[in-house]
Design a protein around this motif. Sequence first.
Motif, PDB file in Angstrom:
ATOM      1  N   PRO A   1       0.812  -1.226   0.000  1.00  0.00           N
ATOM      2  CA  PRO A   1       0.000   0.000   0.000  1.00  0.00           C
ATOM      3  C   PRO A   1       0.841   1.270   0.000  1.00  0.00           C
ATOM      4  N   VAL A   2       0.444   2.213  -0.860  1.00  0.00           N
ATOM      5  CA  VAL A   2       1.127   3.510  -0.920  1.00  0.00           C
ATOM      6  C   VAL A   2       0.316   4.601  -0.220  1.00  0.00           C
ATOM      7  N   ASN A   3      -0.923   4.280   0.138  1.00  0.00           N
ATOM      8  CA  ASN A   3      -1.766   5.217   0.873  1.00  0.00           C
ATOM      9  C   ASN A   3      -2.820   4.427   1.647  1.00  0.00           C
ATOM     10  N   GLU A   4      -3.768   5.129   2.220  1.00  0.00           N
ATOM     11  CA  GLU A   4      -4.780   4.488   3.064  1.00  0.00           C
ATOM     12  C   GLU A   4      -6.099   4.239   2.327  1.00  0.00           C
ATOM     13  N   SER A   5      -6.039   4.086   1.017  1.00  0.00           N
ATOM     14  CA  SER A   5      -7.270   3.784   0.269  1.00  0.00           C
ATOM     15  C   SER A   5      -7.641   2.315   0.446  1.00  0.00           C
ATOM     16  N   VAL A   6      -8.896   2.028   0.245  1.00  0.00           N
ATOM     17  CA  VAL A   6      -9.363   0.645   0.332  1.00  0.00           C
ATOM     18  C   VAL A   6      -8.690  -0.204  -0.751  1.00  0.00           C
TER      19      VAL A   6
ATOM     20  N   THR B   1      -1.624   1.935  -8.964  1.00  0.00           N
ATOM     21  CA  THR B   1      -0.892   2.353  -7.772  1.00  0.00           C
ATOM     22  C   THR B   1      -0.520   3.818  -7.841  1.00  0.00           C
ATOM     23  N   HIS B   2       0.059   4.226  -8.921  1.00  0.00           N
ATOM     24  CA  HIS B   2       0.512   5.607  -9.052  1.00  0.00           C
ATOM     25  C   HIS B   2      -0.355   6.430 -10.011  1.00  0.00           C
ATOM     26  N   HIS B   3      -1.357   5.790 -10.611  1.00  0.00           N
ATOM     27  CA  HIS B   3      -2.260   6.480 -11.543  1.00  0.00           C
ATOM     28  C   HIS B   3      -3.688   6.032 -11.271  1.00  0.00           C
TER      29      HIS B   3
ATOM     30  N   ILE C   1     -13.119   4.013  -4.115  1.00  0.00           N
ATOM     31  CA  ILE C   1     -12.242   2.937  -3.632  1.00  0.00           C
ATOM     32  C   ILE C   1     -10.761   3.323  -3.692  1.00  0.00           C
ATOM     33  N   PHE C   2     -10.400   4.272  -4.544  1.00  0.00           N
ATOM     34  CA  PHE C   2      -9.011   4.691  -4.715  1.00  0.00           C
ATOM     35  C   PHE C   2      -8.630   5.903  -3.854  1.00  0.00           C
ATOM     36  N   ARG C   3      -9.602   6.485  -3.165  1.00  0.00           N
ATOM     37  CA  ARG C   3      -9.339   7.705  -2.381  1.00  0.00           C
ATOM     38  C   ARG C   3      -8.615   7.384  -1.085  1.00  0.00           C
ATOM     39  N   ASP C   4      -7.597   8.169  -0.816  1.00  0.00           N
ATOM     40  CA  ASP C   4      -6.845   8.034   0.437  1.00  0.00           C
ATOM     41  C   ASP C   4      -7.753   8.458   1.585  1.00  0.00           C
ATOM     42  N   LEU C   5      -7.992   7.575   2.517  1.00  0.00           N
ATOM     43  CA  LEU C   5      -8.924   7.835   3.618  1.00  0.00           C
ATOM     44  C   LEU C   5      -8.365   8.815   4.645  1.00  0.00           C
ATOM     45  N   ARG C   6      -7.090   9.142   4.571  1.00  0.00           N
ATOM     46  CA  ARG C   6      -6.501  10.127   5.475  1.00  0.00           C
ATOM     47  C   ARG C   6      -6.862  11.548   5.054  1.00  0.00           C
ATOM     48  N   GLN C   7      -7.330  11.720   3.851  1.00  0.00           N
ATOM     49  CA  GLN C   7      -7.626  13.073   3.335  1.00  0.00           C
ATOM     50  C   GLN C   7      -9.051  13.476   3.625  1.00  0.00           C
TER      51      GLN C   7
END
Length: 168
Positions: free
Chosen positions: A40-45, A154-156, A162-168
């Motif tokens: 994982p590169v972020n906190e997305s599902v 991953t980077h695109h 489902i791709f949204r970072d949940l920390r934001q």
Amino acid sequence: MKQFKRYVIIGILFVLVTGTLSHFVYGWTDYNEIAGLFTPVNESVWEHMKLLFFPMFIYSCFLYFKFRKSVPCILCALCAGILAGAFLIPVLYYAYTGMLGKNIFALDISTFILSVIAAFWIVYRLALSCRFKAFTCFLCVSVCLLFAGFLAFTHHAPDAVIFRDLRQ
């Protein structure tokens, strides 16, 4: 089949441990892009589906070569288990957050654990029953497409929930 059952239980433990550790690999590698393809590169599902997918994929390769002669339906069972486990993560996450209106860390962990156990339960049951043998090609292609999706998104990542970072 007793030996196969033992290896399935070991697989559960392997995926739980390596999946948990992989949550931190991207940061540990100073945000290495190659590491990020598989962790994982972020906190997305979506990114958290990798916690199950890649460790189970690796372990499934081992199981396939170990049991391909003695468990004739192992390939379709492994592919079905990988897909079910990976997709169970967003299903459970969105189900509980939809009901509670928020995410809870303990339930996030429980979602991962339950998804891993369910994935290997499916592997064990389908490998013994051969019910999905006719779908082997479809299941293998689906695993390959999901694998490619992880690499591509991953980077695109597309602009979808489902791709949204949940920390934001």
